[in-house]
Design a protein around this motif. Structure first.
Motif, mmCIF file in Angstrom:
data_model
loop_
_atom_site.group_PDB
_atom_site.id
_atom_site.type_symbol
_atom_site.label_atom_id
_atom_site.label_comp_id
_atom_site.label_asym_id
_atom_site.label_seq_id
_atom_site.Cartn_x
_atom_site.Cartn_y
_atom_site.Cartn_z
ATOM 1 N N VAL A 254 37.713 32.500 39.990
ATOM 2 C CA VAL A 254 38.240 32.754 41.483
ATOM 3 C C VAL A 254 39.444 33.973 40.112
ATOM 4 C CG1 VAL A 254 40.450 31.212 42.161
ATOM 5 C CG2 VAL A 254 37.440 30.731 42.419
ATOM 6 N N ALA A 255 40.460 33.357 38.842
ATOM 7 C CA ALA A 255 41.461 34.357 38.414
ATOM 8 C C ALA A 255 40.140 35.243 38.920
ATOM 9 C CB ALA A 255 40.759 33.265 36.877
ATOM 10 N N SER A 256 39.875 36.113 38.622
ATOM 11 C CA SER A 256 39.609 37.990 38.045
ATOM 12 C C SER A 256 40.144 38.768 39.785
ATOM 13 C CB SER A 256 37.797 37.874 37.652
ATOM 14 O OG SER A 256 37.398 37.376 38.693
ATOM 15 N N LEU A 257 40.154 37.030 40.415
ATOM 16 C CA LEU A 257 40.583 38.029 41.923
ATOM 17 C C LEU A 257 41.807 38.735 41.931
ATOM 18 C CD1 LEU A 257 39.208 35.209 44.364
ATOM 19 C CD2 LEU A 257 38.397 37.416 43.991
ATOM 20 N N LEU A 258 42.768 38.392 40.798
ATOM 21 C CA LEU A 258 43.175 39.208 40.369
ATOM 22 C C LEU A 258 43.272 41.002 40.650
ATOM 23 C CD1 LEU A 258 45.611 38.040 37.673
ATOM 24 C CD2 LEU A 258 46.227 38.170 39.767
ATOM 25 N N GLU A 259 41.929 41.349 40.030
ATOM 26 C CA GLU A 259 41.442 43.147 40.256
ATOM 27 C C GLU A 259 41.690 43.307 41.316
ATOM 28 O OE1 GLU A 259 37.504 45.311 40.569
ATOM 29 O OE2 GLU A 259 37.235 42.992 39.615
ATOM 30 N N PRO A 260 41.743 43.215 43.082
ATOM 31 C CA PRO A 260 41.630 44.106 43.832
ATOM 32 C C PRO A 260 43.309 43.433 44.200
ATOM 33 C CG PRO A 260 41.030 41.652 44.966
ATOM 34 C CD PRO A 260 40.720 41.681 42.857
ATOM 35 N N VAL A 261 44.364 42.554 43.519
ATOM 36 C CA VAL A 261 46.044 42.221 43.682
ATOM 37 C C VAL A 261 46.351 43.893 43.343
ATOM 38 C CG1 VAL A 261 47.639 41.238 43.556
ATOM 39 C CG2 VAL A 261 45.334 40.016 44.673
ATOM 40 N N THR A 262 45.557 43.367 41.674
ATOM 41 C CA THR A 262 46.289 44.845 41.467
ATOM 42 C C THR A 262 45.465 46.777 41.882
ATOM 43 O OG1 THR A 262 45.590 43.571 38.933
ATOM 44 C CG2 THR A 262 46.434 46.148 39.141
ATOM 45 N N ALA A 263 44.744 46.933 42.395
ATOM 46 C CA ALA A 263 44.330 47.929 42.655
ATOM 47 C C ALA A 263 45.377 47.826 43.548
ATOM 48 C CB ALA A 263 42.757 47.506 43.353
ATOM 49 N N VAL A 264 45.449 47.120 44.627
ATOM 50 C CA VAL A 264 46.683 47.200 45.713
ATOM 51 C C VAL A 264 47.595 47.624 45.233
ATOM 52 C CG1 VAL A 264 47.721 46.878 47.861
ATOM 53 C CG2 VAL A 264 44.843 45.479 47.854
ATOM 54 N N LEU A 265 48.213 46.701 44.489
ATOM 55 C CA LEU A 265 49.624 47.509 43.885
ATOM 56 C C LEU A 265 49.946 48.311 43.417
ATOM 57 C CD1 LEU A 265 50.072 43.660 42.752
ATOM 58 C CD2 LEU A 265 51.785 44.850 45.018
ATOM 59 N N LEU A 266 48.673 49.038 43.054
ATOM 60 C CA LEU A 266 48.740 50.164 42.184
ATOM 61 C C LEU A 266 48.831 50.935 43.247
ATOM 62 C CD1 LEU A 266 46.869 49.957 39.069
ATOM 63 C CD2 LEU A 266 47.891 50.057 38.935
ATOM 64 N N ALA A 267 47.357 51.309 44.107
ATOM 65 C CA ALA A 267 47.644 52.410 45.073
ATOM 66 C C ALA A 267 48.697 52.151 45.831
ATOM 67 C CB ALA A 267 46.660 51.410 46.268
ATOM 68 N N VAL A 268 49.748 51.371 46.357
ATOM 69 C CA VAL A 268 50.952 51.352 46.723
ATOM 70 C C VAL A 268 52.037 51.656 45.729
ATOM 71 C CG1 VAL A 268 53.133 50.140 47.316
ATOM 72 C CG2 VAL A 268 51.010 49.387 48.215
#
Length: 303
Positions: A254-268
């Motif tokens: 569950v904690a590793s779901l920070l992966e897509p959050v990070t990817a989205v923020l980097l894309a922004v």
């Protein structure tokens, strides 16, 4: 407040979140296929870890410590490589958003079911709520990036994403007790060497048989490949395995779901993409789910 182990797993998730922007850049600059880039990434990770072990004079000791645990070492390495290859296939066939949501959403749900079956009782209400909130957040984050191109074989791609999620979840499940038997350097080196051995035949052998390139002379692309191997594989998995000493496999997934959050923020931040209200809400839900993990985390019993 997050415990040290959970914090390390979260950091691993952040590092994995940089894979999404990095892989397309590496593929575009090198002209190599994504599976070949993945195999070279594994080779770099294994080489760097072996060099680190040799530099501190622990190469033989690493072998001595890992050998009695060889079944779990091989299982974690094979599952890690399987997850990576299937996820690449899922992205190609189903698209990035669908593959990410299905894969990363299925893993915590699967481990929740596995834990309930093993303990012969329904999941605790708090654990179930955490997984539900995290998966809903993942759906919203994935939906925020759904404008990208769809895959060519969506049904098969979704099946590959489900299999990738299962491989990822079970790699954490098998790796958790192993992380409490081996030190981080030994475990990371041994499992990444196995993973590289699995990645190489498909990523390098198959392209060679087809007459496709497996190397590039472009220095920038090698920079991306080295980054992917050292940071997102060697370092990230070392953080994960260290965190698994005091964090359960389900909590870590569950904690590793920070992966897509990070990817989205980097894309922004760097690719000019805009974060929709759904993406903002999804990111907040994932962070809230991880915060509840911090409140409920306790050291797992030795296995």
């Amino acid at each position: 407040m997050l415990g040290r182990g959970l914090l390390l797993v979260c950091l691993a998730g952040v590092l994995w979140g940089t894979i999404g922007p990095s892989v397309p850049l590496a593929v575009e600059a090198s002209g190599l296929g994504p599976l070949t880039v993945g195999a070279l990434r594994g080779l770099v990770a294994a080489g760097v870890l072996l060099a680190a072990v040799a530099s501190v004079g622990r190469l033989r000791r690493c072998w001595v410590l890992a050998r009695p645990q060889w079944r779990r070492v091989v299982a974690v390495g094979v599952l890690t490589a399987t997850f990576q290859q299937l996820f690449f296939v899922a992205v190609l066939w189903a698209g990035v958003s669908i593959a990410t949501v299905v894969c990363l959403g299925f893993a915590p749900a699967l481990l929740l079911v596995v834990g309930s079956v093993r303990e012969r009782r329904p999941p605790a209400a708090g654990a179930l709520a955490t997984v539900v909130v995290a998966v809903v957040g993942l759906l919203l984050v994935g939906g925020a990036g759904s404008e990208g191109p769809a895959g060519s074989r969506p049904v098969v791609g979704v099946l590959a994403a489900l299999a990738a999620g299962a491989a990822y979840g079970f790699s954490a499940e098998v790796g958790a007790p192993l992380s409490r038997r081996l030190d981080t350097l030994t475990m990371t080196t041994a499992t990444m060497v196995v993973a590289a051995g699995v990645l190489l035949p498909l990523g390098l052998g198959l392209p060679l048989l087809r007459g496709e390139p497996v190397l590039t002379a472009d220095l920038a692309s090698w920079g991306w490949i080295v980054y992917l191997g050292v940071v997102t594989m060697a370092v990230a998995y070392a953080l994960l395995f260290t965190g698994l000493r005091t964090t359960s496999s389900g909590t870590a997934v569950v904690a590793s779901l920070l992966e897509p959050v990070t990817a989205v923020l980097l894309a922004v931040a760097f690719l000019g993409e805009r974060l929709s209200p759904a993406g903002v809400l999804g990111s907040v839900l994932i962070l809230l789910a991880i915060a509840t993990l911090g409140r409920r985390t306790r050291e797992p019993a030795p296995q």
